[in-house]
Motif scaffolding. Structure first.
Motif, PDB file in Angstrom:
ATOM      1  N   ARG A 182     -51.666  22.481   6.571  1.00  0.00           N
ATOM      2  CA  ARG A 182     -51.297  23.883   6.381  1.00  0.00           C
ATOM      3  C   ARG A 182     -50.600  24.081   5.034  1.00  0.00           C
ATOM      4  O   ARG A 182     -50.855  25.069   4.331  1.00  0.00           O
ATOM      5  CB  ARG A 182     -50.384  24.329   7.521  1.00  0.00           C
ATOM      6  N   LEU A 183     -49.736  23.160   4.649  1.00  0.00           N
ATOM      7  CA  LEU A 183     -49.049  23.261   3.364  1.00  0.00           C
ATOM      8  C   LEU A 183     -50.028  23.219   2.202  1.00  0.00           C
ATOM      9  O   LEU A 183     -49.903  23.981   1.245  1.00  0.00           O
ATOM     10  CB  LEU A 183     -48.022  22.129   3.228  1.00  0.00           C
ATOM     11  N   ALA A 213     -53.010  24.170   2.137  1.00  0.00           N
ATOM     12  CA  ALA A 213     -53.803  25.399   2.085  1.00  0.00           C
ATOM     13  C   ALA A 213     -52.973  26.594   1.654  1.00  0.00           C
ATOM     14  O   ALA A 213     -53.445  27.459   0.907  1.00  0.00           O
ATOM     15  CB  ALA A 213     -54.440  25.664   3.448  1.00  0.00           C
ATOM     16  N   ASP A 214     -51.740  26.677   2.105  1.00  0.00           N
ATOM     17  CA  ASP A 214     -50.933  27.875   1.877  1.00  0.00           C
ATOM     18  C   ASP A 214     -50.445  28.002   0.438  1.00  0.00           C
ATOM     19  O   ASP A 214     -50.389  29.115  -0.097  1.00  0.00           O
ATOM     20  CB  ASP A 214     -49.725  27.880   2.820  1.00  0.00           C
ATOM     21  N   LEU A 215     -50.053  26.906  -0.185  1.00  0.00           N
ATOM     22  CA  LEU A 215     -49.428  27.063  -1.505  1.00  0.00           C
ATOM     23  C   LEU A 215     -50.400  27.511  -2.615  1.00  0.00           C
ATOM     24  O   LEU A 215     -50.038  28.440  -3.360  1.00  0.00           O
ATOM     25  CB  LEU A 215     -48.693  25.778  -1.868  1.00  0.00           C
ATOM     26  N   PRO A 216     -51.557  26.975  -2.851  1.00  0.00           N
ATOM     27  CA  PRO A 216     -52.098  25.712  -2.364  1.00  0.00           C
ATOM     28  C   PRO A 216     -51.685  24.550  -3.259  1.00  0.00           C
ATOM     29  O   PRO A 216     -51.223  24.762  -4.379  1.00  0.00           O
ATOM     30  CB  PRO A 216     -53.602  25.949  -2.444  1.00  0.00           C
ATOM     31  N   ASP A 245     -43.850  30.195  -4.997  1.00  0.00           N
ATOM     32  CA  ASP A 245     -44.043  28.889  -4.366  1.00  0.00           C
ATOM     33  C   ASP A 245     -42.719  28.331  -3.859  1.00  0.00           C
ATOM     34  O   ASP A 245     -42.639  27.789  -2.750  1.00  0.00           O
ATOM     35  CB  ASP A 245     -44.658  27.901  -5.363  1.00  0.00           C
ATOM     36  N   TYR A 263     -41.580  30.170  -0.714  1.00  0.00           N
ATOM     37  CA  TYR A 263     -42.335  29.671   0.434  1.00  0.00           C
ATOM     38  C   TYR A 263     -41.805  28.300   0.860  1.00  0.00           C
ATOM     39  O   TYR A 263     -41.620  28.020   2.051  1.00  0.00           O
ATOM     40  CB  TYR A 263     -43.818  29.577   0.097  1.00  0.00           C
ATOM     41  N   ALA A 287     -40.561  26.990   4.459  1.00  0.00           N
ATOM     42  CA  ALA A 287     -41.271  25.870   5.083  1.00  0.00           C
ATOM     43  C   ALA A 287     -40.317  24.719   5.368  1.00  0.00           C
ATOM     44  O   ALA A 287     -40.431  24.048   6.402  1.00  0.00           O
ATOM     45  CB  ALA A 287     -42.412  25.406   4.184  1.00  0.00           C
TER      46      ALA A 287
END
Length: 241
Positions: free
Chosen positions: A19-20, A22-25, A138, A141, A145
């Motif tokens: 997931r990390l 993909a999210d940041l990416p 980033d 986030y 996270a």
């Protein structure tokens, strides 16, 4: 849902690493656990899957003490996510450690999410991307996270100390219903469960109805007591209350 229902919580970490990325990416994310006093450490898990073929442990054990981010977290109580660009000086970018990491796994820019750890140890998620640095968004986030990952780590520690639980599938209970059951045992309302699992409140109510039928009960309290008697949920909520 996986965090709530996984019988071996260590299996949740690869999902979080995925997931990390993909999210940041980012190109890769690795969870590392270091014994700083002993000068040893290893990579617990990471994504993408090709990292399992990379010499991560060799890199860690050879270069961990000169890595700017790891050295910073080992020598301070700081748990703020930081980037190499914020910490490293010219010596790092010219070092053998940097060249070795870039050659083996393509690291360039890095962002660390330091997790809670015992004195003398460093536990962190290290994320890397090539070329482009990390932005303020980033870092924002990463801060959110980091709090979540620390909660997962604490949850994992609690689950490890609990007796082995029964298998809900033996009673025809699905993974989503098992997640609802776990949250019911913590005293959450249908609305709160929906918020936690990101599903509609009416969907939670439907899952409750299905659980009552499968457990042979007619109300929430009896359902939780029945589930505890069957070993499907802990005797007490994870926080011990």
């Amino acid at each position: 849902m996986a965090i709530l229902t996984e019988r071996e919580p260590v299996r949740v970490w690869p999902l979080l690493m995925e997931r990390l990325t993909a999210d940041l990416p980012v190109d890769l994310a690795v969870l590392v656990d270091l014994d700083w006093d002993a000068g040893t450490g290893h990579a617990l898990t990471g994504k993408p899957d090709w990292l399992y073929e990379a010499p991560l442990d060799a890199l860690i054990n050879t270069h961990m003490r000169v890595h700017p981010l790891l050295r910073h977290y080992a020598s301070t109580a700081d748990r703020t996510p930081l980037t190499l660009d914020e910490i490293a000086d010219d010596r790092w970018w010219k070092s053998e450690a940097y060249r070795a990491g870039r050659s083996a796994i393509g690291i360039d820019r890095q962002l660390a999410l330091p997790l809670s750890a015992r004195t003398g140890q460093v536990r962190s998620v290290i994320m890397s991307r090539s070329g482009q640095g990390f932005t303020g968004r980033d870092l924002e986030y990463a801060g959110l996270a980091r709090s979540l990952l620390d909660t997962v780590s604490a949850h994992e520690a609690v689950v490890r100390g609990l007796p082995a639980l029964g298998d809900p599938a033996e009673f025809g209970i699905t993974a989503r219903e098992a997640a609802v059951l776990a949250l019911l045992s913590e005293g959450l309302t249908a609305y709160a469960i929906g918020r936690r699992l990101r599903i509609a409140e009416r969907t939670v109510v439907k899952h409750k109805e299905n659980l009552y039928k499968k457990l042979g009960v007619h109300d929430r309290v009896t359902a939780v007591n029945r589930a505890r008697a069957l070993g499907l949920v802990p005797e007490e909520p994870p926080d011990g209350s």
